[in-house]
Write an enzyme that holds these catalytic residues in place. Structure first.
Site, PDB file in Angstrom:
ATOM      1  N   CYS A   1      69.530  80.778  47.315  1.00  0.00           N
ATOM      2  CA  CYS A   1      70.980  80.942  47.369  1.00  0.00           C
ATOM      3  C   CYS A   1      71.700  79.660  46.960  1.00  0.00           C
ATOM      4  O   CYS A   1      71.529  78.611  47.594  1.00  0.00           O
ATOM      5  CB  CYS A   1      71.426  81.359  48.770  1.00  0.00           C
ATOM      6  SG  CYS A   1      73.216  81.546  48.821  1.00  0.00           S
ATOM      7  N   CYS A   7      69.804  85.120  56.796  1.00  0.00           N
ATOM      8  CA  CYS A   7      70.036  85.352  55.368  1.00  0.00           C
ATOM      9  C   CYS A   7      68.990  84.561  54.572  1.00  0.00           C
ATOM     10  O   CYS A   7      68.320  83.693  55.120  1.00  0.00           O
ATOM     11  CB  CYS A   7      71.438  84.883  55.004  1.00  0.00           C
ATOM     12  SG  CYS A   7      71.586  83.094  55.019  1.00  0.00           S
ATOM     13  N   CYS A  10      76.343  86.264  55.582  1.00  0.00           N
ATOM     14  CA  CYS A  10      75.582  87.396  55.038  1.00  0.00           C
ATOM     15  C   CYS A  10      74.701  88.106  56.070  1.00  0.00           C
ATOM     16  O   CYS A  10      74.404  89.286  55.905  1.00  0.00           O
ATOM     17  CB  CYS A  10      74.743  86.939  53.863  1.00  0.00           C
ATOM     18  SG  CYS A  10      75.745  86.320  52.502  1.00  0.00           S
ATOM     19  N   ARG A  40      80.676  98.060  47.137  1.00  0.00           N
ATOM     20  CA  ARG A  40      79.254  97.705  47.260  1.00  0.00           C
ATOM     21  C   ARG A  40      78.478  98.866  47.870  1.00  0.00           C
ATOM     22  O   ARG A  40      79.017  99.934  48.117  1.00  0.00           O
ATOM     23  CB  ARG A  40      79.134  96.456  48.133  1.00  0.00           C
ATOM     24  CG  ARG A  40      79.869  95.243  47.588  1.00  0.00           C
ATOM     25  CD  ARG A  40      79.269  94.819  46.249  1.00  0.00           C
ATOM     26  NE  ARG A  40      79.808  93.527  45.833  1.00  0.00           N
ATOM     27  CZ  ARG A  40      79.337  92.334  46.225  1.00  0.00           C
ATOM     28  NH1 ARG A  40      78.347  92.256  47.086  1.00  0.00           N
ATOM     29  NH2 ARG A  40      79.864  91.217  45.767  1.00  0.00           N
ATOM     30  N   ARG A  91      69.660  93.028  42.671  1.00  0.00           N
ATOM     31  CA  ARG A  91      69.897  93.745  43.944  1.00  0.00           C
ATOM     32  C   ARG A  91      70.068  95.237  43.657  1.00  0.00           C
ATOM     33  O   ARG A  91      70.817  95.600  42.747  1.00  0.00           O
ATOM     34  CB  ARG A  91      71.153  93.192  44.600  1.00  0.00           C
ATOM     35  CG  ARG A  91      71.442  93.773  45.954  1.00  0.00           C
ATOM     36  CD  ARG A  91      72.761  93.226  46.496  1.00  0.00           C
ATOM     37  NE  ARG A  91      72.686  91.841  46.904  1.00  0.00           N
ATOM     38  CZ  ARG A  91      73.763  91.095  47.179  1.00  0.00           C
ATOM     39  NH1 ARG A  91      74.974  91.612  47.070  1.00  0.00           N
ATOM     40  NH2 ARG A  91      73.635  89.845  47.559  1.00  0.00           N
ATOM     41  N   CYS A 130      75.203  79.245  55.473  1.00  0.00           N
ATOM     42  CA  CYS A 130      76.573  78.813  55.159  1.00  0.00           C
ATOM     43  C   CYS A 130      77.544  79.785  55.825  1.00  0.00           C
ATOM     44  O   CYS A 130      77.128  80.817  56.356  1.00  0.00           O
ATOM     45  CB  CYS A 130      76.782  78.733  53.648  1.00  0.00           C
ATOM     46  SG  CYS A 130      77.303  80.286  52.898  1.00  0.00           S
ATOM     47  N   LYS A 154      85.070  91.842  46.395  1.00  0.00           N
ATOM     48  CA  LYS A 154      84.125  92.871  46.831  1.00  0.00           C
ATOM     49  C   LYS A 154      84.766  93.796  47.872  1.00  0.00           C
ATOM     50  O   LYS A 154      85.704  93.379  48.592  1.00  0.00           O
ATOM     51  CB  LYS A 154      82.882  92.226  47.418  1.00  0.00           C
ATOM     52  CG  LYS A 154      83.166  91.274  48.562  1.00  0.00           C
ATOM     53  CD  LYS A 154      81.904  90.636  49.120  1.00  0.00           C
ATOM     54  CE  LYS A 154      81.303  89.579  48.248  1.00  0.00           C
ATOM     55  NZ  LYS A 154      80.288  88.744  48.916  1.00  0.00           N
ATOM     56  N   LYS A 158      83.597  96.754  50.886  1.00  0.00           N
ATOM     57  CA  LYS A 158      82.398  97.250  51.577  1.00  0.00           C
ATOM     58  C   LYS A 158      82.729  98.427  52.483  1.00  0.00           C
ATOM     59  O   LYS A 158      83.661  98.342  53.288  1.00  0.00           O
ATOM     60  CB  LYS A 158      81.774  96.116  52.382  1.00  0.00           C
ATOM     61  CG  LYS A 158      81.308  94.986  51.476  1.00  0.00           C
ATOM     62  CD  LYS A 158      80.578  93.900  52.216  1.00  0.00           C
ATOM     63  CE  LYS A 158      79.949  92.924  51.234  1.00  0.00           C
ATOM     64  NZ  LYS A 158      79.264  91.812  51.915  1.00  0.00           N
TER      65      LYS A 158
END
Ligand code: SRM
Ligand code: SF4
Length: 638
Positions: free
Chosen positions: A459, A453, A502, A146, A77, A498, A230, A232
Site C-alpha cells: 500500500c 489492512c 480500510c 464499489r 481487485r 494509516c 467512491k 459504498k
C-alpha cells in the site's frame, strides 16, 4: 425535475482528477494507449483512471532503493456483489496468483479478492482471464459505486437473506459503469456477459426519474465526471451487522411481511470512515436513518441518493467529497428534502428495527435446505501456503473436487455453501491434512474477531505496518490479559497502517491506526457489534510501549467492569477522563504480586501535579514518565 442546476464543477475549481475523468472519453485514455506500451508503469493520469478498471499501481516498498526505479507492480481487485465467487472464478484467481501474482490472494473487507504483484505487461491477460471466468474488476475501485456488500450467510430457509443477495446483485448491476472502455481495452472489444441483468434493473437504469439520468451520454447515471468520490453500498437484513452497516454511504435493510415476502427497505445514508491525521475537518461518521422505501421504488431511491451526491458532492476538495460530508454539512433534513426532489415524492418514515449484532458464520452449519455451509477463518484475509498451514492448497482442492461456490465475508473470511452432507467428511479430511481449522471455538478469539489492512509493503499510503504487525500484537495483548487474570476476555481489535480506515478500525473496541513509523493512534470505545463509533484516545503510541500503555486500562476494566460488560462498552461508559485518571496514578509494581521491590520517593506538590497532568495527557502511567526522565538524567551525568 430537480430545478436548481447544481454542478459544483461550475462553482469551484474542480480537482485535477475531475479533469482527468472529463478528458478520458469515458475511462479510455490514456489507459488504452499506455496499456499497449512496453513500459514498467503507467503515467499519473492513467493511474487515476485504472482504478475504475479495478487496478492500482503500486510498488513493493520493501524493495525501494534510493536513486533506483521503484519495483512497480499492479494490484487487481475483483467486484463480487454479496461476496459471491463462483467455483470457476476461484480456480482462475488461484492460478493467476501463481502465474502472475505473488502467490497469495487477499480476501478484502468488502467481500472481494485482491491479487498483488502483477507486472504491467501481464495486466491485460489477468483481467481478461477474470472476466472470461465469470468475474469482473470493473468499478472495484475509482469514483463510482464499489462492491455492494450483503451478509454472506447462505440461509435458504430465511427469505430475507435471499432478498439481500438478490438486491445486492441488482444494485451492483444498476450502478455498474456502462462505458465500453473496459471491454475494448482488456478484451479487445469482446463483451463477455457473466450474468443476465434483470430486465427490471435495465429499465430502472434508463428510466428518466426527476433529473437522476443524464441524457445522451454513455453513462446515464454517472455522466462524464462519474461520482465526486467512491460510493459504498450494502444490503442487509434486520439484526445482522456482519456488513458494518453504519460505515457505508448507503445501506438498505430488507423489510419482509409476516409471510416472509419482501415489502421494501429501510434506508441509511452518510456513513464513512476515511480521515486524515491532524485535519479535524475530516472524520469518521456513522450513517443516519433516512426513511423507508417500497420494493417497487427501491431503484428510484438508490438513483435519487446517487444523483444527490453526484450533483452536490464536493468536486473541488477530494478530502471533503464523500457523501458523509454532504450530509454532515446540510443536515439530514436538507439531504432528505433534496433526495425527495429526485425521488419525486416524500420518503416514508423509517420502520422500527431490532438491535444489530455482528455475526461471523464460521464453522460447519446447516443452511436450511438439508445442505451445509462451512465458514473458514482467514487470518487478515491472506490466502497462502506457509509452513504447515496450506490454506491456498486446501481451498483449491475443495473447489476442484466439489465445485462449490463461496461467499467472501466482510471480515476477510469465506463461506463454502451448498455442501451435500455426504461430502462433509471428505472436505474435513482436506482441511485437516492442510492444517486449516474448521472449528471456530478453537481459534484464539482475539484473532478470530480481529482485522488488519494490507499496509506495507504494497500500500502506497501506509505510514506503518498492519497486516504483518497484527499477529505479534494480538499475541502480546493475549499475554498481557492472561498476566492480569483476564484470560476469558476478548474483544474486537482492528488495525490499519494509516487513517484511511480500510479495516474499519474506528468501529472496533480497540483500534490501532498508523500515525508515524512504528507508532499508532489508539481508538477505544467502539461496540462489540460495531454499532458505535470509537474515539481517539492517544495520538502516537510506539509499538514498544503497547503493554505499559494497555496494562492500566485493562486493570481498570478488570476492577470496574459490570458483569458481562465488554471492553469497548466499558471504555464508552466510564469515559476517557476516568481512564486517563486511573492510568496516571496506576503503579504497575504495586499492582503486581511481587510488589515488595517497590521504592518510594517524595515529590514536591507542584512537581507531582505537573507529572500527573503530563501522564494524563500522554495516556501513560506516572511511573513510566519518572523512569524515562531519570534515565535521561543519568545518561547526561558526566
Ligand atoms: Fe481502502 C485506499 C485497501 C476497504 C477507505 N484501500 C486504499 C488503497 C487502494 C490504497 C491506495 O489508494 O493507494 C489500499 C490498497 C492496499 C493494498 O496494498 O492492497 C486499500 N481498502 C483496502 C482493502 C483491500 C483493505 C482490506 O484489508 O481488505 C479493502 C478493499 C475493499 C474492497 O474489496 O473494495 C479496503 N477502504 C476500505 C474500507 C472499508 C469498507 O469499505 O468497508 C474503507 C473505509 C470505509 C470508507 O470508505 O469510508 C477504506 N481506502 C480507504 C480510503 C479513504 C477513503 C476516504 O473517504 O477518505 C482510501 C484512500 C482514498 O480513497 O483516497 C483507501
Ligand atoms: Fe493502505 Fe491505509 Fe488502507 Fe491500510 S488503511 S490499506 S495503510 S490506505
Amino acid at each position: 425535475m430537480v430545478k436548481s442546476s447544481p454542478s459544483p464543477i461550475a462553482k469551484t475549481k474542480p480537482s485535477k482528477v475531475e479533469g482527468i475523468k472529463e478528458n478520458s472519453n469515458f475511462l479510455r485514455e490514456p489507459v488504452a494507449t499506455e496499456a499497449l506500451q512496453d513500459t514498467t508503469h503507467f503515467s499519473e493520469d492513467a493511474v487515476q483512471l485504472l482504478k475504475f478498471h479495478g487496478s492500482y499501481q503500486q510498488d513493493n516498498r520493501d524493495n525501494r532503493v534510493k536513486g533506483q526505479e521503484k519495483d512497480y507492480q499492479m494490484m487487481l481487485r475483483t467486484k463480487n456483489p454479496g461476496g459471491l465467487v463462483p467455483p470457476q472464478l476461484y480456480l482462475a484467481l488461484d492460478k493467476l496468483a501463481d502465474e502472475y501474482g505473488n502467490h497469495t490472494l487477499r480476501a478484502t473487507t468488502r467481500q472481494g479478492f485482491q491479487l498483488h504483484g502483477i507486472l504491467k505487461k501481464n495486466l491485460k491477460v489477468a483481467i481478461a482471464t477474470i472476466v472470461k471466468n465469470l468475474g469482473s474488476t470493473l468499478g472495484a475501485c475509482g469514483d463510482l459505486n464499489r462492491n455492494v456488500m450483503a451478509p454472506p450467510a447462505p440461509f435458504k430457509n430465511r427469505p430475507e437473506y435471499q432478498y439481500a443477495w438478490e438486491y445486492a446483485q441488482n444494485i451492483a448491476d444498476l450502478l455498474s459503469p456502462q462505458t465500453g472502455a473496459y471491454y475494448e481495452i482488456w478484451l479487445d472489444g469482446e463483451k463477455v456477459i457473466s450474468g443476465e441483468e434483470s430486465p427490471e434493473v435495465k429499465a430502472a437504469r434508463q428510466s428518466n426519474g426527476n433529473g437522476t439520468i443524464i441524457h445522451d451520454t454513455e453513462e446515464p447515471i454517472y455522466g462524464t465526471h462519474y461520482m465526486p468520490r467512491k460510493f459504498k453500498a450494502c444490503v442487509t437484513v434486520p439484526g445482522d451487522n456482519s456488513i458494518d452497516l453504519y460505515s457505508q454511504d448507503l445501506t438498505l435493510v430488507v423489510i419482509t411481511n409476516k409471510k416472509g415476502q419482501l415489502e421494501g427497505f429501510n434506508v441509511f445514508a452518510g456513513g464513512g470512515l476515511g480521515r486524515t491525521h491532524n485535519k479535524e475537518e475530516t472524520f469518521a461518521r456513522l450513517a443516519d436513518p433516512i426513511g423507508y422505501v417500497d420494493k417497487d421504488d427501491v431503484y428510484d431511491m438508490v438513483k435519487a441518493i446517487v444523483a444527490t451526491q453526484r450533483d452536490y458532492g464536493d468536486r473541488a476538495d477530494r478530502r471533503h467529497a464523500r457523501l458523509k460530508y454532504l450530509i454532515n454539512d446540510w443536515g439530514v433534513e436538507q439531504f432528505r428534502t433534496k433526495v425527495e426532489e429526485y425521488f419525486g415524492k416524500a420518503i416514508a418514515p423509517f420502520k422500527k428495527l431490532p438491535e444489530f449484532k455482528y455475526q461471523d458464520f464460521l464453522g460447519w452449519q446447516e443452511q436450511g435446505d438439508g445442505k451445509l455451509f462451512l465458514g473458514i477463518s482467514i487470518d487478515n484475509g491472506r490466502v497462502k501456503d506457509e509452513g504447515s498451514l496450506l490454506l491456498k492448497t486446501a481451498l483449491r482442492e475443495i473447489v476442484e473436487q466439489f465445485n462449490l461456490p463461496m461467499r467472501l465475508t466482510p471480515h476477510q473470511n469465506l463461506i463454502f455453501y451448498d455442501i451435500a452432507p455426504e461430502n462433509q467428511s471428505a472436505i474435513q479430511d482436506i482441511l485437516d491434512r492442510c492444517g486449516v481449522v474448521s472449528d471456530p471455538s478453537t481459534i484464539e478469539p482475539l484473532v478470530r474477531f480481529a482485522m488488519a489492512c494490507p499496509a506495507l509493503p504494497t500500500c502506497g499510503l501506509a505510514i506503518t505496518e498492519s497486516e504483518r504487525a497484527i499477529p505479534g500484537l494480538l499475541e502480546r495483548i493475549r499475554t498481557l490479559l492472561d498476566k492480569l487474570g483476564l484470560q476469558n476476555e476478548h474483544f474486537v481489535v482492528r488495525m490499519t497502517g494509516c487513517p484511511n480506515g480500510c479495516a474499519r478500525p474506528y468501529m472496533a473496541e480497540l483500534g490501532f491506526v498508523g500515525s508515524a513509523p512504528e507508532s499508532y493512534q489508539v481508538w477505544l470505545g467502539g461496540s462489540p457489534h460495531q454499532t458505535r463509533l470509537a474515539q481517539a484516545y492517544t495520538e502516537k503510541l510506539h509499538h514498544n510501549d503497547i503493554e505499559s500503555f494497555l496494562e492500566p486500562i485493562f486493570v481498570y476494566f478488570k476492577k470496574s467492569k459490570k458483569s458481562k460488560e465488554s471492553f469497548g462498552d466499558f471504555c464508552d461508559r466510564v469515559g476517557f477522563d476516568a481512564i486517563r485518571e486511573f492510568s496516571a496514578t496506576y503503579d504497575p509494581l504495586a499492582a503486581s504480586s511481587s510488589g515488595k521491590s517497590r521504592h518510594r520517593v517524595s515529590l514536591r506538590d507542584d512537581v507531582y501535579l505537573r507529572l500527573k497532568a503530563a501522564a494524563e495527557s500522554q495516556g501513560k502511567p506516572m511511573t513510566e514518565l519518572v523512569n524515562a526522565a531519570l534515565e535521561a538524567y543519568f545518561q547526561n551525568l558526566p
